[in-house]
Design an enzyme around this catalytic site. Sequence first.
Site, PDB file in Angstrom:
ATOM      1  N   TYR A  49      87.107  53.524  87.949  1.00  0.00           N
ATOM      2  CA  TYR A  49      85.753  52.948  88.032  1.00  0.00           C
ATOM      3  C   TYR A  49      84.966  53.298  89.306  1.00  0.00           C
ATOM      4  O   TYR A  49      83.872  53.823  89.215  1.00  0.00           O
ATOM      5  CB  TYR A  49      85.772  51.424  87.859  1.00  0.00           C
ATOM      6  CG  TYR A  49      86.195  50.943  86.496  1.00  0.00           C
ATOM      7  CD1 TYR A  49      86.522  51.834  85.473  1.00  0.00           C
ATOM      8  CD2 TYR A  49      86.300  49.577  86.218  1.00  0.00           C
ATOM      9  CE1 TYR A  49      86.920  51.394  84.218  1.00  0.00           C
ATOM     10  CE2 TYR A  49      86.699  49.122  84.955  1.00  0.00           C
ATOM     11  CZ  TYR A  49      87.012  50.046  83.966  1.00  0.00           C
ATOM     12  OH  TYR A  49      87.408  49.619  82.745  1.00  0.00           O
ATOM     13  N   GLU A 102      71.687  60.763  89.181  1.00  0.00           N
ATOM     14  CA  GLU A 102      70.755  61.152  90.245  1.00  0.00           C
ATOM     15  C   GLU A 102      71.498  61.770  91.429  1.00  0.00           C
ATOM     16  O   GLU A 102      71.094  62.784  91.992  1.00  0.00           O
ATOM     17  CB  GLU A 102      69.977  59.927  90.747  1.00  0.00           C
ATOM     18  CG  GLU A 102      69.128  59.246  89.690  1.00  0.00           C
ATOM     19  CD  GLU A 102      69.869  58.151  88.930  1.00  0.00           C
ATOM     20  OE1 GLU A 102      71.069  58.313  88.627  1.00  0.00           O
ATOM     21  OE2 GLU A 102      69.236  57.126  88.634  1.00  0.00           O
TER      22      GLU A 102
HETATM   23  N1  THU Z   1      74.034  55.022  86.215  1.00  0.00           N
HETATM   24  C1  THU Z   1      73.410  56.185  86.570  1.00  0.00           C
HETATM   25  O1  THU Z   1      73.944  57.288  86.377  1.00  0.00           O
HETATM   26  N2  THU Z   1      72.184  56.102  87.137  1.00  0.00           N
HETATM   27  C2  THU Z   1      71.478  54.965  87.275  1.00  0.00           C
HETATM   28  O2  THU Z   1      70.366  55.004  87.745  1.00  0.00           O
HETATM   29  C3  THU Z   1      72.048  53.681  86.852  1.00  0.00           C
HETATM   30  C4  THU Z   1      73.474  53.720  86.440  1.00  0.00           C
HETATM   31  C5  THU Z   1      75.345  55.119  85.545  1.00  0.00           C
HETATM   32  C6  THU Z   1      76.530  54.641  86.305  1.00  0.00           C
HETATM   33  C7  THU Z   1      77.479  54.286  85.187  1.00  0.00           C
HETATM   34  O3  THU Z   1      78.164  55.466  84.774  1.00  0.00           O
HETATM   35  C8  THU Z   1      76.577  53.846  84.038  1.00  0.00           C
HETATM   36  O4  THU Z   1      75.306  54.340  84.351  1.00  0.00           O
HETATM   37  C9  THU Z   1      76.518  52.353  83.839  1.00  0.00           C
HETATM   38  O5  THU Z   1      76.243  51.710  85.034  1.00  0.00           O
END
Ligand code: THU
Length: 139
Positions: free
Chosen positions: A48, A55
């Site tokens: 995790y 981004e």
């Molecule tokens: N996540 C992103 O890649 N970018 C964001 O702006 C928000 C969250 C991802 C992290 C994780 O793999 C999934 O979305 C759920 O939180």
Amino acid sequence: MQDRELIEQAYRARQRAYVPYSHFSVGAALETEDGEIFLGCNIENASYTPTVCAERTAFFKAISEGRRQFRQIAIVGGYAGETENTTENFCPPCGVCRQVMAEFCDPETFRVVLAKSPEEYRVYTLNELLPLNFGPKDL
Ligand code: THU
């Protein structure tokens, strides 16, 4: 690059997301000042915490290739199963990603494009998303 085209690239990046745990796929398309595009997707991990957001994937790819000046980023995210280039909700960047943006981008001019489709999107400056940021100027 036009907003619409940048958003389409973000949807393309989203298809590569590795999300066996959350099933929430995110894609990002980052444009440099020279008009180059770096794509990123989120990459999850069984443990995790090593998970990285779309981004930051895009930023770190660009920075590790020597780019330091950025114009804008398009971000799209949603649960798997939604169509290829639409998502139900806007996907705002997390606080950690905003902080990474603040390290490399001018908060007054850097554009953050949040999209639900190539036609439906909102544009923010980094300053709107992370006011009063702590950045390189503070050290
Ligand atoms: N996540 C992103 O890649 N970018 C964001 O702006 C928000 C969250 C991802 C992290 C994780 O793999 C999934 O979305 C759920 O939180």
